[in-house]
Motif scaffolding. Structure first.
Motif, mmCIF file in Angstrom:
data_model
loop_
_atom_site.group_PDB
_atom_site.id
_atom_site.type_symbol
_atom_site.label_atom_id
_atom_site.label_comp_id
_atom_site.label_asym_id
_atom_site.label_seq_id
_atom_site.Cartn_x
_atom_site.Cartn_y
_atom_site.Cartn_z
ATOM 1 N N ARG A 1 24.069 2.825 -8.358
ATOM 2 C CA ARG A 1 23.810 3.691 -7.190
ATOM 3 C C ARG A 1 22.573 4.550 -7.446
ATOM 4 O O ARG A 1 21.677 4.653 -6.611
ATOM 5 C CB ARG A 1 25.030 4.578 -6.907
ATOM 6 N N ARG A 2 22.532 5.140 -8.642
ATOM 7 C CA ARG A 2 21.375 5.982 -8.980
ATOM 8 C C ARG A 2 20.090 5.159 -9.018
ATOM 9 O O ARG A 2 19.032 5.629 -8.581
ATOM 10 C CB ARG A 2 21.574 6.626 -10.360
ATOM 11 N N ALA A 3 20.173 3.947 -9.542
ATOM 12 C CA ALA A 3 18.964 3.096 -9.653
ATOM 13 C C ALA A 3 18.429 2.778 -8.259
ATOM 14 O O ALA A 3 17.210 2.815 -8.026
ATOM 15 C CB ALA A 3 19.277 1.821 -10.416
ATOM 16 N N LEU A 4 19.328 2.476 -7.320
ATOM 17 C CA LEU A 4 18.890 2.179 -5.946
ATOM 18 C C LEU A 4 18.277 3.429 -5.312
ATOM 19 O O LEU A 4 17.241 3.365 -4.641
ATOM 20 C CB LEU A 4 20.066 1.676 -5.104
ATOM 21 N N VAL B 1 31.238 3.493 -14.444
ATOM 22 C CA VAL B 1 29.931 3.777 -15.043
ATOM 23 C C VAL B 1 28.876 2.832 -14.454
ATOM 24 O O VAL B 1 27.813 3.265 -14.000
ATOM 25 C CB VAL B 1 29.977 3.634 -16.585
ATOM 26 N N LEU B 2 29.187 1.545 -14.405
ATOM 27 C CA LEU B 2 28.192 0.569 -13.926
ATOM 28 C C LEU B 2 27.846 0.811 -12.456
ATOM 29 O O LEU B 2 26.668 0.753 -12.071
ATOM 30 C CB LEU B 2 28.718 -0.859 -14.127
ATOM 31 N N VAL B 3 28.852 1.107 -11.639
ATOM 32 C CA VAL B 3 28.602 1.310 -10.208
ATOM 33 C C VAL B 3 27.753 2.562 -9.980
ATOM 34 O O VAL B 3 26.790 2.544 -9.204
ATOM 35 C CB VAL B 3 29.932 1.399 -9.423
ATOM 36 N N PRO C 1 37.573 8.059 -20.721
ATOM 37 C CA PRO C 1 36.289 8.734 -20.471
ATOM 38 C C PRO C 1 35.283 7.814 -19.793
ATOM 39 O O PRO C 1 35.352 6.590 -19.941
ATOM 40 C CB PRO C 1 35.800 9.110 -21.874
ATOM 41 N N ARG C 2 34.374 8.428 -19.031
ATOM 42 C CA ARG C 2 33.262 7.692 -18.402
ATOM 43 C C ARG C 2 31.999 8.098 -19.142
ATOM 44 O O ARG C 2 31.333 9.061 -18.756
ATOM 45 C CB ARG C 2 33.110 8.082 -16.925
ATOM 46 N N PRO C 3 31.641 7.376 -20.210
ATOM 47 C CA PRO C 3 30.539 7.815 -21.056
ATOM 48 C C PRO C 3 29.218 7.913 -20.285
ATOM 49 O O PRO C 3 28.892 7.019 -19.519
ATOM 50 C CB PRO C 3 30.444 6.738 -22.137
ATOM 51 N N MET C 4 28.553 9.052 -20.473
ATOM 52 C CA MET C 4 27.205 9.312 -19.941
ATOM 53 C C MET C 4 27.132 9.401 -18.420
ATOM 54 O O MET C 4 26.042 9.393 -17.866
ATOM 55 C CB MET C 4 26.205 8.262 -20.454
ATOM 56 N N LEU C 5 28.270 9.527 -17.772
ATOM 57 C CA LEU C 5 28.213 9.698 -16.309
ATOM 58 C C LEU C 5 27.811 11.111 -15.947
ATOM 59 O O LEU C 5 27.217 11.346 -14.901
ATOM 60 C CB LEU C 5 29.591 9.411 -15.681
ATOM 61 N N ASP C 6 28.139 12.043 -16.824
ATOM 62 C CA ASP C 6 27.848 13.449 -16.545
ATOM 63 C C ASP C 6 26.385 13.775 -16.828
ATOM 64 O O ASP C 6 25.927 14.863 -16.536
ATOM 65 C CB ASP C 6 28.770 14.345 -17.380
ATOM 66 N N ARG C 7 25.657 12.820 -17.407
ATOM 67 C CA ARG C 7 24.246 13.071 -17.709
ATOM 68 C C ARG C 7 23.354 12.368 -16.704
ATOM 69 O O ARG C 7 23.698 11.306 -16.215
ATOM 70 C CB ARG C 7 23.913 12.543 -19.109
ATOM 71 N N PRO C 8 22.204 12.949 -16.419
ATOM 72 C CA PRO C 8 21.290 12.244 -15.516
ATOM 73 C C PRO C 8 20.733 11.007 -16.220
ATOM 74 O O PRO C 8 20.900 10.853 -17.421
ATOM 75 C CB PRO C 8 20.187 13.267 -15.257
ATOM 76 N N GLY C 9 20.061 10.166 -15.481
ATOM 77 C CA GLY C 9 19.432 8.997 -16.101
ATOM 78 C C GLY C 9 20.293 7.765 -15.980
ATOM 79 O O GLY C 9 21.411 7.800 -15.460
ATOM 80 N N LEU C 10 19.746 6.662 -16.435
ATOM 81 C CA LEU C 10 20.378 5.366 -16.201
ATOM 82 C C LEU C 10 20.827 4.675 -17.482
ATOM 83 O O LEU C 10 21.266 3.533 -17.446
ATOM 84 C CB LEU C 10 19.410 4.468 -15.419
ATOM 85 N N ASP C 11 20.722 5.380 -18.622
ATOM 86 C CA ASP C 11 21.237 4.772 -19.848
ATOM 87 C C ASP C 11 22.763 4.800 -19.852
ATOM 88 O O ASP C 11 23.386 5.596 -19.145
ATOM 89 C CB ASP C 11 20.674 5.486 -21.082
ATOM 90 N N MET C 12 23.341 3.920 -20.634
ATOM 91 C CA MET C 12 24.796 3.792 -20.702
ATOM 92 C C MET C 12 25.240 3.767 -22.157
ATOM 93 O O MET C 12 24.426 3.605 -23.060
ATOM 94 C CB MET C 12 25.235 2.480 -20.034
#
Ligand code: KG4
Ligand code: ZN
Length: 342
Positions: free
Chosen positions: A254-257, A248-250, A198-209
């Motif tokens: 990407r979203r942060a940029l 997840v990190l990438v 699983p890719r935790p929290m990728l399906d949710r908006p935002g930048l938390d992990m």
């Protein structure tokens, strides 16, 4: 100004001298990894005792390496937190005592600010502003950085840090401690399509992990699929785990940029040494016309050079006198620009 940096927040004793005009003059490091290996993690009391044993001989080696006399040092910078309280106190007391004896000021440095500024030891150094991904054994943070002490937290792990997930996966795969590099090495031989983690929290908006669910997934897969001696499966699990963390990190970077409109991404902390992460971040950044900056590999993990540099950039916060600062918990975005607190 020549600044002596001292790092003792966890299991590395690091010292360095940074010259605000000439750059880094020298650095020395002792890793306690072997000391803690049998316990599967850092034993705080053993860490503190070892720092005490190493500090004086390391300083002697650093002075020899740089050909400098202690009298050539203008200020001391020591890691004041966050970290293991006892370990922090060894470096803080040592640094403060040196400064006091020599009548020079001491700067209490935030460990994560050290990591965040570490890429500035390299050439080319990133200019402000930038987005920083800080991924270590204790932290996973994405920060918008406008200047020294001007930090806005964009996202962070709600549970385990990325490095902690690597270390726990290493433990489950019986790869020893510290496990990040061992998992990464094994993953290179693994197949990417055997397991889909699983890719935790990728399906949710935002930048938390979040990385603790991934660890449970590794545990279940190990129990179900891996028998001792099955090297291929062990490598496949390591690969699937690494792919998931890197994805997840990438994506969060990407979203942060995109969110901030920044063109520079700084990556620091132990997990920043991960080659797959570096390759995937390079692809993502190239697609956006952005630039990625790293410290050299040896300055991704804890070291004295980043503390000396952060101290040099924070000379305005240097304190005379006798205060010994050590804070086990200390949030990065509570920092202010140099001199602001006075
Ligand atoms: O920044 P650091 O030295 O210490 C902390 O401040 O926590 O980071 C150490 C972390 C460990 O969890 C280690 O397993 C991880 O960084 N690490 C790696 C790699 N090298 C170190 N994780 C993944 N791939 C690597 N190549
Ligand atoms: Zn660190």
């Amino acid at each position: 100004m020549r600044v002596l940096g001292i790092e003792t927040s966890c299991d590395e004793t690091g010292l360095a001298i940074y010259d605000s005009e000439r750059g880094l003059l020298g650095h020395v490091l002792h890793s306690q990894a072997r000391l803690h290996a049998d316990y599967g993690g850092v034993v705080p009391e053993l860490a503190s005792r070892d720092h005490v044993r190493r500090l004086v001989p390391l300083l002697a080696r650093l002075l020899e390496q740089t050909g400098l006399d202690l009298a050539a040092v203008d200020a001391v910078a020591y890691t004041a937190g966050p970290g293991l309280q006892g370990a922090l106190l060894t470096g803080a007391a040592f640094g403060r005592a040196l400064a006091w004896a020599r009548g020079i000021p001491a700067v209490a440095v935030h460990h994560m600010e050290g990591h965040l500024l570490a890429p500035m030891l390299e050439d080319p150094a990133p200019d402000f502003p930038f987005v920083a991904l800080l991924v270590s054994g204790g932290h996973s943070l994405i920060v918008d950085v406008e200047g020294v002490g001007r930090y806005r937290r964009l996202g962070e792990s709600l549970d385990d840090a990325a490095g902690e997930a690597f270390d726990k996966t290493a433990q489950l795969l019986e790869l020893g401690y510290p496990g990040g590099p061992a998992v990464a090495r094994l993953a290179e031989q693994g197949r990417p399509d055997r397991f889909d983690f699983p890719r935790p929290m990728l399906d949710r908006p935002g930048l938390d992990m979040s990385f603790s669910g991934l660890k449970t997934h590794v545990l279940l897969t190990v129990q179900r699929e891996w028998a001792d001696g099955d090297e291929a499966t062990r490598a496949d699990i390591a690969r699937a785990f690494e792919e998931a963390v890197v994805d997840v990190l990438v994506e969060k970077c990407r979203r942060a940029l995109a969110e901030t409109g920044r063109r520079r991404l700084v990556v620091a902390g132990g997990v920043g040494a991960n080659r797959r992460l570096r390759a995937r971040l390079a692809e993502m950044a190239a697609a956006r016309g952005a630039q990625v900056y790293y410290p050299r590999i040896e300055f991704c993990t804890d070291n004295g050079a980043m503390i000396a540099l952060a101290g040099a950039l924070r000379l305005a916060d240097a304190e005379p006198g006798q205060a010994i600062r050590a804070r086990a918990r200390w949030t990065l975005d509570s920092l202010e620009p140099p001199g602001a607190a006075r």
